[in-house]
Design an enzyme around this catalytic site. Sequence first.
Site, PDB file in Angstrom:
ATOM      1  N   GLU A 145      43.799  36.015  32.463  1.00 28.31           N
ATOM      2  CA  GLU A 145      42.737  35.784  31.483  1.00 28.31           C
ATOM      3  C   GLU A 145      41.389  35.656  32.199  1.00 28.31           C
ATOM      4  O   GLU A 145      40.765  36.650  32.514  1.00 28.31           O
ATOM      5  CB  GLU A 145      43.074  34.565  30.617  1.00 28.31           C
ATOM      6  CG  GLU A 145      44.322  34.809  29.766  1.00 28.31           C
ATOM      7  CD  GLU A 145      44.641  33.691  28.807  1.00 28.31           C
ATOM      8  OE1 GLU A 145      43.813  33.403  27.926  1.00 28.31           O
ATOM      9  OE2 GLU A 145      45.736  33.082  28.925  1.00 28.31           O
ATOM     10  N   PHE A 146      40.944  34.448  32.528  1.00 27.80           N
ATOM     11  CA  PHE A 146      39.641  34.285  33.181  1.00 27.80           C
ATOM     12  C   PHE A 146      39.732  34.284  34.700  1.00 27.80           C
ATOM     13  O   PHE A 146      38.731  34.468  35.383  1.00 27.80           O
ATOM     14  CB  PHE A 146      38.973  32.991  32.713  1.00 27.80           C
ATOM     15  CG  PHE A 146      38.520  33.004  31.275  1.00 27.80           C
ATOM     16  CD1 PHE A 146      38.692  34.123  30.475  1.00 27.80           C
ATOM     17  CD2 PHE A 146      37.921  31.891  30.721  1.00 27.80           C
ATOM     18  CE1 PHE A 146      38.270  34.131  29.154  1.00 27.80           C
ATOM     19  CE2 PHE A 146      37.495  31.884  29.402  1.00 27.80           C
ATOM     20  CZ  PHE A 146      37.675  33.011  28.621  1.00 27.80           C
TER      21      PHE A 146
END
Length: 346
Positions: A145-146
């Site tokens: 994700e991040f």
Amino acid sequence: MPRHSKDFAKSLVLAVFFLAVGALPATTQSPNPSTPIRLALPLGLDLYMPVPEDNPLTAEKIALGRRLFFDPLLSRDYTLSCGSCHDPRRAFTDGLPVAVGIQGRHGTRNAPTLVNRAYGKAQFWDGRAASLEEQALQPIENPDEFDMTIEEVLVRLKAQGDYPSLFLSAFGGEVNAEDLGRALATYVRTIFSGEAPIDRYMSGEREALSEKQLQGLRLFRGKANCTACHLGPTFTDEQFHNTGVAWREGKLTDPGRFKVTRKQEDRGKFKTPTLREVFRTAPYMHDGSFATLTEVVEFYNEGGRANPTLDTELRTLHLEPEEKASLLAFLETLSGTLQEGYKPVP
């Protein structure tokens, strides 16, 4: 244009748009932002909204959390924000089968809607987070994700513009991990869906539903047995069920709740999603494997997918074509008005 450039542009547009004017009903400022506040809740929701004693709602925390939610600063390459996967224009989903992180990395599960999560008892499809505060930080550290560390994010926030003063105003101290999670959770706690045709009907407006939709409501409560899992104001029991979606060709493709509890009976179980805004949140199921609600209705009509721990509530429904159409017509009545941010009680 490379995908990461498109994502960056999209995140910037979202951030600027929301900071400037907002895409949902306008929020207002509290006369004393540091004072705990109450929110005006849309028709149809429980008037008691649980809020942690150690993280009361304040206008300043909501504003800070909202800004963080749409800020790509939280991702390693500054291309994604929370709003990338939870887009208000899609009822806080992304329209993709599974979440897509930085550099096009694919996760394994669908990004669920965030509407009415203030009422949730556990977060994520497998319930691994017990609160919104705990849930809020996990996407930051997820490599798909991040792909950041909390420490790196804190360094960025401390060096970025007015974030230090915003944290000081909201929490009375410097930027830190606990308050980062609290701010994001506070904003998510203000995302609601209500004021839908079903809510107007239940409040006495009998013409709010057509005869076809009323037939669908009767099926929803009766023959189709939907209320075995989808009940209450949020249309979810907040429990975990094995419907067979994760079973393919005789094997389990995702352990679901089992990965959290290590209990054999939890293999293939996933949290019941809300049906609020369901017409706007395709694709469906934990893996986004069903593109339409027609497919979902047919799946349950056939009794799910057989496996060793299939939920006992599932059985063949024998719905007629017109009954399926009526059920779909009823599900459309669960889409209403989206509300986010600080909306005070009149």
